[in-house]
Design a protein around this motif. Structure first.
Motif, short mmCIF file in Angstrom:
data_model
loop_
_atom_site.label_atom_id
_atom_site.label_comp_id
_atom_site.label_asym_id
_atom_site.label_seq_id
_atom_site.Cartn_x
_atom_site.Cartn_y
_atom_site.Cartn_z
N ASP A 143 0.82 -1.21 0.00
CA ASP A 143 0.00 0.00 0.00
C ASP A 143 0.85 1.26 0.00
OD1 ASP A 143 -2.31 -1.48 -0.03
OD2 ASP A 143 -2.54 -1.49 2.15
N SER A 144 1.98 1.21 0.71
CA SER A 144 2.85 2.39 0.77
C SER A 144 3.46 2.71 -0.58
CB SER A 144 3.96 2.16 1.81
OG SER A 144 4.76 1.05 1.47
N LEU A 145 3.91 1.67 -1.32
CA LEU A 145 4.49 1.89 -2.64
C LEU A 145 3.43 2.38 -3.62
CD1 LEU A 145 6.95 1.74 -4.44
CD2 LEU A 145 6.44 -0.67 -4.88
N TYR A 146 2.24 1.83 -3.50
CA TYR A 146 1.14 2.26 -4.37
C TYR A 146 0.85 3.75 -4.14
CZ TYR A 146 -3.17 1.71 -7.07
OH TYR A 146 -4.14 1.81 -8.03
N PHE A 170 1.26 -3.06 -12.34
CA PHE A 170 0.94 -3.66 -11.05
C PHE A 170 -0.52 -4.13 -11.01
CE2 PHE A 170 4.28 -0.59 -9.18
CZ PHE A 170 5.28 -1.52 -9.41
N ARG A 171 -1.40 -3.29 -11.51
CA ARG A 171 -2.82 -3.62 -11.50
C ARG A 171 -3.12 -4.82 -12.39
NH1 ARG A 171 -5.84 -1.73 -7.53
NH2 ARG A 171 -7.68 -1.78 -8.90
N LEU A 172 -2.55 -4.82 -13.58
CA LEU A 172 -2.80 -5.91 -14.52
C LEU A 172 -2.22 -7.23 -14.03
CD1 LEU A 172 -2.25 -4.14 -17.96
CD2 LEU A 172 -4.41 -4.75 -16.87
N ALA A 173 -1.09 -7.15 -13.31
CA ALA A 173 -0.49 -8.37 -12.78
C ALA A 173 -1.41 -9.05 -11.77
CB ALA A 173 0.85 -8.05 -12.12
N ARG A 174 -2.28 -8.26 -11.13
CA ARG A 174 -3.21 -8.82 -10.16
C ARG A 174 -4.49 -9.33 -10.80
NH1 ARG A 174 -3.29 -4.35 -5.24
NH2 ARG A 174 -1.20 -4.71 -4.43
N HIS A 175 -4.73 -8.95 -12.06
CA HIS A 175 -5.99 -9.31 -12.70
C HIS A 175 -6.05 -10.82 -12.92
CE1 HIS A 175 -9.40 -9.25 -15.46
NE2 HIS A 175 -9.60 -8.00 -15.10
N PRO A 176 -7.12 -11.47 -12.50
CA PRO A 176 -7.21 -12.93 -12.64
C PRO A 176 -7.35 -13.37 -14.09
CG PRO A 176 -9.31 -12.02 -11.90
CD PRO A 176 -8.31 -10.89 -11.86
N ALA A 177 -6.88 -14.57 -14.37
CA ALA A 177 -7.02 -15.14 -15.70
C ALA A 177 -8.47 -15.56 -15.93
CB ALA A 177 -6.09 -16.34 -15.85
N SER A 178 -8.84 -15.72 -17.19
CA SER A 178 -10.19 -16.16 -17.54
C SER A 178 -10.10 -17.22 -18.62
CB SER A 178 -11.02 -14.96 -18.04
OG SER A 178 -10.49 -14.47 -19.26
N LEU A 179 -11.24 -17.78 -19.02
CA LEU A 179 -11.25 -18.78 -20.06
C LEU A 179 -10.81 -18.20 -21.40
CD1 LEU A 179 -14.58 -20.70 -19.28
CD2 LEU A 179 -12.23 -21.43 -18.80
N ILE A 189 2.90 10.70 -9.40
CA ILE A 189 2.14 11.04 -10.60
C ILE A 189 1.48 12.40 -10.44
CG2 ILE A 189 0.11 10.43 -11.97
CD1 ILE A 189 0.84 7.49 -11.51
N ALA A 190 0.87 12.64 -9.28
CA ALA A 190 0.19 13.92 -9.04
C ALA A 190 1.17 15.08 -9.07
CB ALA A 190 -0.53 13.86 -7.68
N LEU A 191 2.32 14.93 -8.41
CA LEU A 191 3.33 16.00 -8.38
C LEU A 191 3.83 16.33 -9.78
CD1 LEU A 191 5.51 15.10 -5.25
CD2 LEU A 191 4.07 17.13 -5.55
N ASN A 192 4.17 15.29 -10.54
CA ASN A 192 4.74 15.52 -11.87
C ASN A 192 3.70 16.04 -12.85
OD1 ASN A 192 7.75 14.39 -12.26
ND2 ASN A 192 6.72 13.19 -10.69
#
Length: 300
Positions: free
Chosen positions: A14-17, A67-76, A24-27
């Motif tokens: 959570d801290s890294l996220y 990071f988000r996509l790596a967490r996305h579950p696989a599907s058929l 992103i906001a600063l830049n």
């Protein structure tokens, strides 16, 4: 045949996220400020640096998306999930950056031939703020840069941009004391070259990975050597290595065994060999000597 799926830990704390969100906001805020000052004071150096800072925002967002996509579950329908999308997004980002570089170069050449007055003080102070923001972002990413390739890539990108901001400050100081307004255009050309160099690498890697080329982090000669040196392996063929995403690689391999009773031990050693060579997912098919598959076109 064994389907081995060794999942490396890509979990984002959570801290890294939150760090990525803050960066992103600063830049993004600085991009708007720098672009506005660049338009008001007619500084191509600030405008081109704003474009460079925008590429940093894209880099940070891509890491976050990965990071988000790596967490996305696989599907058929998508058995690997949406991990490949990280490569396609990188390819799109590279193309957009190349177009931006072309625009910067054209405008810089025009300004060199038709010099206009710019404010050295405005350039210096604005780029100085960029050093602070980029430097802070670099510092925030430094701690976790070895934990993930995307974090390390974002760290290096921000470090490079900090150095670019230093160059813009130098041009502002020179203009303030010498009125050499052409320095502004010259610095913008240097920035364009820096962006081009980094974009070329991004374009090359993302294009190759989208075509399922062997990822740069995998040494095929060493991998072949490790496979051949594995005890019990009488031969091998059908070795294919490709990228699932920007952080994970996969492979398939057919191995010929003289003694099938050694199959489990050989598999275990081969899995370790793949892991050490940067391949987290591998499918290994074992065949007995004398009963080898006949399709040898792609075999070494």
């Amino acid at each position: 045949m064994e389907h081995h799926h060794h999942h490396e830990s890509h979990a984002v704390t959570d801290s890294l996220y939150k760090i990525f969100i803050v960066c992103i906001a600063l830049n993004l805020l600085f991009v708007f400020i720098e672009a506005i000052v660049g338009f008001v004071y007619n500084s191509l150096g600030l405008l081109s640096d704003a474009g460079h800072n925008l590429s940093d925002v894209f880099s940070l967002m891509l890491a976050l998306i990965a990071f988000r996509l790596a967490r996305h579950p696989a599907s058929l329908h998508f058995t690997y999930g949406y991990k490949k999308a990280t490569i396609l997004i990188s390819l799109l980002n590279a193309v957009i950056l190349l177009v931006a570089v072309g625009a910067i170069v054209i405008e810089s050449v025009y300004r060199l031939r038709n010099a206009t007055d710019v404010s050295g003080e405005a350039i210096g102070w604005t780029a100085g703020a960029g050093i602070v923001i980029n430097g802070l972002t670099t510092w925030l990413l430094m701690k976790d840069r070895k934990a993930d390739l995307n974090v390390n890539g974002a760290f290096l990108h921000m470090l490079m941009d900090t150095l670019v901001s230093v160059g813009v400050v130098v041009s502002g100081v020179i203009i303030s004391f010498t009125d050499w307004v052409w320095i502004d255009s010259a610095v913008s050309l240097v920035i364009a070259v820096i962006i081009l160099v980094s974009t070329y690498r991004l374009l090359k890697e993302s294009l190759f990975l989208s075509l399922d080329a062997v990822p740069e982090g995998v040494d095929m000669e060493k991998l072949k050597h490790d496979i051949s040196e594995t005890s019990g392996v009488a031969g091998w063929h059908h070795l294919h290595v490709w990228a699932i995403s920007t952080t994970e690689n996969a492979a398939t391999l057919h191995v010929v065994l003289g003694d099938l009773s050694a199959m489990e031990r050989v598999k275990t050693e081969l899995k370790e060999a793949f892991r050490k060579n940067g391949v987290s997912h591998c499918t290994i098919e074992c065949e007995q000597a004398g009963n080898v598959c006949k399709e040898m076109e792609c075999c070494p």
